[in-house]
Design an enzyme around this catalytic site. Sequence first.
Site, PDB file in Angstrom:
ATOM      1  N   HIS A  77     -42.592  -4.420  38.097  1.00 39.57           N
ATOM      2  CA  HIS A  77     -41.469  -3.586  37.662  1.00 39.57           C
ATOM      3  C   HIS A  77     -41.877  -2.788  36.435  1.00 39.57           C
ATOM      4  O   HIS A  77     -42.880  -3.067  35.800  1.00 39.57           O
ATOM      5  CB  HIS A  77     -40.256  -4.453  37.341  1.00 39.57           C
ATOM      6  CG  HIS A  77     -40.468  -5.379  36.173  1.00 39.57           C
ATOM      7  ND1 HIS A  77     -41.309  -6.456  36.230  1.00 39.57           N
ATOM      8  CD2 HIS A  77     -39.967  -5.369  34.922  1.00 39.57           C
ATOM      9  CE1 HIS A  77     -41.301  -7.084  35.054  1.00 39.57           C
ATOM     10  NE2 HIS A  77     -40.506  -6.442  34.244  1.00 39.57           N
ATOM     11  N   ALA A  78     -41.065  -1.801  36.120  1.00 42.64           N
ATOM     12  CA  ALA A  78     -41.236  -1.051  34.880  1.00 42.64           C
ATOM     13  C   ALA A  78     -39.843  -0.731  34.360  1.00 42.64           C
ATOM     14  O   ALA A  78     -38.841  -1.084  34.988  1.00 42.64           O
ATOM     15  CB  ALA A  78     -42.040   0.220  35.123  1.00 42.64           C
TER      16      ALA A  78
END
Lengths: 156, 94
Positions: A66-67
């Site tokens: 994820h970011a």
Amino acid sequence: MTTPSLPDVAVHLGAHVDDWRQAVREAGRALARSGSTRAEYTDRMIAVIEEFGAYVVVAPGLALAHARPGPDVLREGLSVVTLAAPVEFGHPHNDPVSVVIGLAVANAEEHVASVARLANVFNDEQVIARIAGAASADEVRQLLGMGRSDESEHRS
Amino acid sequence: MRIIAVCGSGIGTSAILKLNAERALGRLGLSAVVDASDLESVAVAASDAQVVLTSTELAGAVRAALGRNHAEIIEVVNYFDVDEIGGKLEASLG
């Protein structure tokens, strides 16, 4: 509350990858295919691991790529990639990884529900192995308690 | 009592850690406020916290970010293992 969706294009089973970057890239491609993200988001997921290390390997065999929210996130989404052969992410305890979940959220507040769902699912320690061995997207959806179509979710 | 769950981006992993820490505290009968934070803001977030939960991978960076803050850093291996989180919290708080 709507049933969260995981369309077929967001699931890639038995992906052949050589390393963790390719594994995360597959999770990013699946997010982009489902219309959740643009391609740049994939690069940002990889950059998170390059910057902070393999902490995204949150449990044995499972990476949660994820970011942060950003303009490359079109809407909240999830992708699931299982690997034909597990790869090392460089985590001291939880390697090798056989399941990569890509997570994209549009803002930091709204993701709590989807993360809570993941926490509920994965608190059963058998689930990672079951997803790793899943033979169809339907099986993955069933294990994650998710629906297939997202049409009803975005009608309004 | 205040506990901070930290990850690199402040979303996703730290939120899972927060949820499962709350579960673990509930099972132990302990009450505490658990907040999620990213590395960048952990020094401020943890200014009045007793415990900072994070992964082994990030522990060094968290320690550096906290500086002279005295919060205890607990390293969690499996973010979904409520027993592990509970055992470590109990050892720290009990």
